[in-house]
Design a protein around this motif. Structure first.
Motif, PDB file in Angstrom:
ATOM      1  N   ILE A 417       0.805  -1.289   0.126  1.00  0.00           N
ATOM      2  CA  ILE A 417       0.108   0.113  -0.069  1.00  0.00           C
ATOM      3  C   ILE A 417       0.991   1.146  -0.143  1.00  0.00           C
ATOM      4  N   VAL A 418       1.889   1.238   0.827  1.00  0.00           N
ATOM      5  CA  VAL A 418       2.720   2.295   0.945  1.00  0.00           C
ATOM      6  C   VAL A 418       3.554   2.713  -0.475  1.00  0.00           C
ATOM      7  N   ILE A 419       4.117   1.407  -1.193  1.00  0.00           N
ATOM      8  CA  ILE A 419       4.885   1.689  -2.350  1.00  0.00           C
ATOM      9  C   ILE A 419       3.750   2.121  -3.437  1.00  0.00           C
ATOM     10  N   GLY A 420       2.342   1.722  -3.470  1.00  0.00           N
ATOM     11  CA  GLY A 420       1.505   2.043  -4.551  1.00  0.00           C
ATOM     12  C   GLY A 420       1.159   3.704  -4.076  1.00  0.00           C
ATOM     13  N   SER A 421       1.183   3.935  -2.954  1.00  0.00           N
ATOM     14  CA  SER A 421       0.864   5.522  -2.730  1.00  0.00           C
ATOM     15  C   SER A 421       2.101   6.410  -3.138  1.00  0.00           C
ATOM     16  N   VAL A 422       3.165   5.744  -3.137  1.00  0.00           N
ATOM     17  CA  VAL A 422       4.395   6.742  -3.501  1.00  0.00           C
ATOM     18  C   VAL A 422       4.580   6.781  -4.871  1.00  0.00           C
ATOM     19  N   PHE A 423       4.203   5.748  -5.546  1.00  0.00           N
ATOM     20  CA  PHE A 423       4.181   5.685  -7.260  1.00  0.00           C
ATOM     21  C   PHE A 423       2.947   6.505  -7.629  1.00  0.00           C
ATOM     22  N   ALA A 424       1.960   6.423  -6.739  1.00  0.00           N
ATOM     23  CA  ALA A 424       0.584   7.442  -7.094  1.00  0.00           C
ATOM     24  C   ALA A 424       1.079   8.996  -7.039  1.00  0.00           C
ATOM     25  N   ILE A 425       2.161   9.312  -6.092  1.00  0.00           N
ATOM     26  CA  ILE A 425       2.463  10.588  -5.937  1.00  0.00           C
ATOM     27  C   ILE A 425       3.334  10.996  -7.250  1.00  0.00           C
ATOM     28  N   ALA A 426       4.200   9.994  -7.726  1.00  0.00           N
ATOM     29  CA  ALA A 426       5.133  10.121  -8.947  1.00  0.00           C
ATOM     30  C   ALA A 426       4.152  10.384  -9.961  1.00  0.00           C
ATOM     31  N   TYR A 427       3.274   9.591 -10.525  1.00  0.00           N
ATOM     32  CA  TYR A 427       2.500   9.509 -11.687  1.00  0.00           C
ATOM     33  C   TYR A 427       1.418  10.641 -11.666  1.00  0.00           C
ATOM     34  N   VAL A 428       0.902  11.065 -10.599  1.00  0.00           N
ATOM     35  CA  VAL A 428       0.295  12.341 -10.420  1.00  0.00           C
ATOM     36  C   VAL A 428       0.899  13.409 -10.610  1.00  0.00           C
ATOM     37  N   TRP A 429       2.165  13.720 -10.123  1.00  0.00           N
ATOM     38  CA  TRP A 429       3.095  14.637 -10.207  1.00  0.00           C
ATOM     39  C   TRP A 429       3.416  15.053 -11.858  1.00  0.00           C
ATOM     40  N   LYS A 430       3.394  13.760 -12.317  1.00  0.00           N
ATOM     41  CA  LYS A 430       3.936  13.962 -13.795  1.00  0.00           C
ATOM     42  C   LYS A 430       2.647  14.718 -14.621  1.00  0.00           C
ATOM     43  N   ILE A 431       1.688  14.631 -14.134  1.00  0.00           N
ATOM     44  CA  ILE A 431       0.501  15.352 -14.901  1.00  0.00           C
ATOM     45  C   ILE A 431       0.652  16.945 -14.595  1.00  0.00           C
ATOM     46  N   VAL A 432       0.877  17.272 -13.001  1.00  0.00           N
ATOM     47  CA  VAL A 432       0.948  18.271 -12.587  1.00  0.00           C
ATOM     48  C   VAL A 432       1.994  19.219 -13.370  1.00  0.00           C
ATOM     49  N   GLU A 433       3.320  18.370 -13.156  1.00  0.00           N
ATOM     50  CA  GLU A 433       4.465  19.006 -13.933  1.00  0.00           C
ATOM     51  C   GLU A 433       4.227  19.340 -15.576  1.00  0.00           C
ATOM     52  N   ALA A 434       3.731  18.298 -16.122  1.00  0.00           N
ATOM     53  CA  ALA A 434       3.272  18.700 -17.678  1.00  0.00           C
ATOM     54  C   ALA A 434       2.451  19.872 -17.703  1.00  0.00           C
ATOM     55  N   LEU A 435       1.263  19.732 -17.187  1.00  0.00           N
ATOM     56  CA  LEU A 435       0.294  20.919 -17.280  1.00  0.00           C
ATOM     57  C   LEU A 435       0.431  22.001 -17.036  1.00  0.00           C
ATOM     58  N   TYR A 436       1.358  22.107 -16.056  1.00  0.00           N
ATOM     59  CA  TYR A 436       1.425  23.629 -15.157  1.00  0.00           C
ATOM     60  C   TYR A 436       2.850  24.003 -15.085  1.00  0.00           C
ATOM     61  N   PHE A 437       3.875  23.313 -14.580  1.00  0.00           N
ATOM     62  CA  PHE A 437       5.202  23.755 -14.416  1.00  0.00           C
ATOM     63  C   PHE A 437       6.245  23.649 -15.789  1.00  0.00           C
ATOM     64  N   ASN A 438       5.842  22.719 -16.698  1.00  0.00           N
ATOM     65  CA  ASN A 438       6.751  22.448 -17.771  1.00  0.00           C
ATOM     66  C   ASN A 438       6.180  23.377 -18.811  1.00  0.00           C
ATOM     67  N   SER A 439       6.164  24.596 -18.684  1.00  0.00           N
ATOM     68  CA  SER A 439       5.748  25.495 -19.680  1.00  0.00           C
ATOM     69  C   SER A 439       6.194  25.430 -21.161  1.00  0.00           C
ATOM     70  N   LYS A 440       5.637  25.359 -22.256  1.00  0.00           N
ATOM     71  CA  LYS A 440       6.318  25.312 -23.326  1.00  0.00           C
ATOM     72  C   LYS A 440       5.987  26.785 -24.233  1.00  0.00           C
TER      73      LYS A 440
END
Length: 497
Positions: A417-440
């Motif tokens: 459960i802990v490992i799954g939650s850590v990876f959930a942080i990682a893949y949710v962050w991919k969406i956040v980073e692409a949509l907001y922080f990684n401005s093109k």
């Protein structure tokens, strides 16, 4: 009066679907479908309020008493599932007003919404029926309509995804039907309650074990339980957005419901404990959580990312079932509700991206979130719910699941459960980073601060559907009494407490 309402959940979409198919006007077919969904949602709410305290509502079709006739037997579990399915249908219907015309040939509107209603009919029928063969019939109605809905996407991949789903879905349905046939040969009955009541008289027959194995395999394939999940990513990833929203939040949840019925109502718990089924489910659940989370993290396209995330979330539910405790089962049933809300909200957000940018590839959406701040915020909040941040619905599930695992000293489960939650942080962050922080680039088309070339802003109906989901993620994360009490009542009933 309540007895008559149960059959209306099936009759209303059954009658409206062929009428809807006659028309080609999108507004008319959409209005019929949304009205049907709202009525079914209201009826489901009335029925759940009637049975939440442990009562049963029984309707005998044609006046034929079971086991000879088909019986609809409603308790807190199937009323809860019916409420989830019809509620998601309402939200999907609201979203489809603008989304469907942009992703589906408008001449097929009648057929699309008719198939949608048939899918709703099938899923509600599965939840309501107390006859295992009738359950198979409704399972096939929902499956066949799902294949048609997925194939209506304009992309060529939608056809291949639908075909793959058809092949694997047919295999699963065949396994299930063979199991039902063997069980009928052993018991002479198709009524779930009747089979369970007389189970001791034929439990030593080899047919009973064989039937159980076939039924379990068929359900596992339909529910996309790891490793029988291969149809799910493409089916959800390439389907029209409305279909992705509806199926991701309902189809696998209803299949899990069937699994609960088989394990706790059809077969005695002690029977399948001797077959080491809890241990098997626990292993598959833990591996599914980690595998689904890792594969989601590896994706570069949002809809496929969310689809693999569903594999992991199904793993959490399977773990809760396998723990065989009140707390674990409560967490599993609660996650049927919580995950439906979360995943519907996230797929609505993905659908808005498809509508505006015609893509959900992370590389195509860099910086796009800055021009759609409210949509981005709602998606981010649903992502936090997927991770399990306190104050969201995802946290409630994981809290009880961890509590159940710790009570039994299942530290491997805690680790998964802990490992799954850590990876959930990682893949949710991919969406956040692409949509907001990684401005093109910053896009301004004809004084519109959002969208790409010739792409309009999202409609109010899309925004309404998105925020209904986001608010539900917050509300039911803070005020947990209603879903928790329902899930706890279901868990106690399943365990015979």
């Amino acid at each position: 009066m309540t007895e008559q309402l149960t059959i209306l959940l099936v009759v209303i979409p059954l009658l409206s679907a062929p009428i809807t198919a006659i028309f080609k006007n999108h507004l008319l077919t959409w209005a019929i479908t949304l009205s049907v969904s709202i009525v079914c949602f209201a009826i489901s709410g009335v029925i759940l309020a009637e049975v939440i305290d442990g009562k049963h509502v029984i309707y005998e079709l044609g006046g034929w008493r079971p086991p000879w006739g088909i019986e609809y037997k409603i308790d807190s579990l199937n009323a809860f599932i019916a409420l989830i399915v019809s509620g998601i249908a309402v939200v999907s219907g609201i979203f489809s007003f603008r989304s469907a015309p942009s992703e589906i040939d408008t001449t097929q509107s009648g057929l699309f919404y008719a198939a949608f209603q048939l899918c709703l009919l099938g899923l509600l029928g599965i939840a309501l029926t107390g006859d295992i063969f009738n359950l198979f019939v409704f399972l096939e109605i929902s499956s066949l309509s799902s294949y048609a809905l997925i194939s209506m996407g304009r992309k060529r991949q939608a056809l291949t995804a639908s075909f793959a789903y058809l092949i694997l879905g047919t295999i699963g349905a065949t396994f299930f039907l063979i199991g039902v046939g063997f069980l009928y040969a052993a018991s002479g009955s198709l009524n779930i309650a009747d089979i369970a009541e007389r189970f001791s008289s034929f439990e030593d027959m080899q047919l009973v074990v064989t039937a159980f194995i076939f039924i379990l395999l068929g359900i596992a394939l339909k529910a996309a339980i790891f490793p029988l999940h291969s149809w799910l990513p493409n089916a959800y990833g390439f389907a029209p957005s409305t279909v992705s929203i509806f199926l991701s939040a309902t189809a696998t949840k209803v299949s899990i419901y069937v699994l609960l019925r088989v394990l706790f109502d059809l077969y005695p718990i002690a029977y399948w404990q001797e077959l080491l089924i809890p241990q098997l489910l626990l292993v598959l659940g833990c591996v599914g959580v980690i595998y689904g989370s890792v594969r989601a993290w590896q994706q570069v396209e949002i809809k496929r990312l969310l689809a693999f995330s569903s594999v992991a979330q199904i793993g959490y539910i399977v773990i809760g079932i396998a723990l065989l405790t009140e707390t674990g089962l409560t967490a599993a049933v609660l996650h049927l509700f919580n995950h439906a809300i979360i995943k519907a909200t996230l797929f609505i957000g993905a659908g808005i991206l498809v509508y505006r940018a015609n893509s959900t590839k992370l590389s195509d959406l860099r910086g796009f979130g800055a021009s759609m701040p409210w949509t981005f915020f709602a998606m981010a909040f649903a992502g936090l719910s997927l991770i399990g941040v306190p104050g969201t619905v995802g946290f409630v599930t994981k809290w009880y699941l961890l509590e159940a695992a710790i009570q039994q000293s299942k530290w491997i489960v805690v680790g998964a459960i802990v490992i799954g939650s850590v990876f959930a942080i990682a893949y949710v962050w991919k969406i956040v980073e692409a949509l907001y922080f990684n401005s093109k680039r910053k896009i301004h088309i004809q004084h519109v601060k959002s969208g790409d070339i010739n792409i309009p802003s999202a409609s109010k109906s899309m925004g309404l559907a998105l925020w209904l989901g986001a608010i539900a993620c917050l509300y039911f994360g803070l005020f947990t009494n209603i879903p928790f009490n329902a899930a706890n009542a279901v868990a106690k009933a399943l365990l015979g407490m």
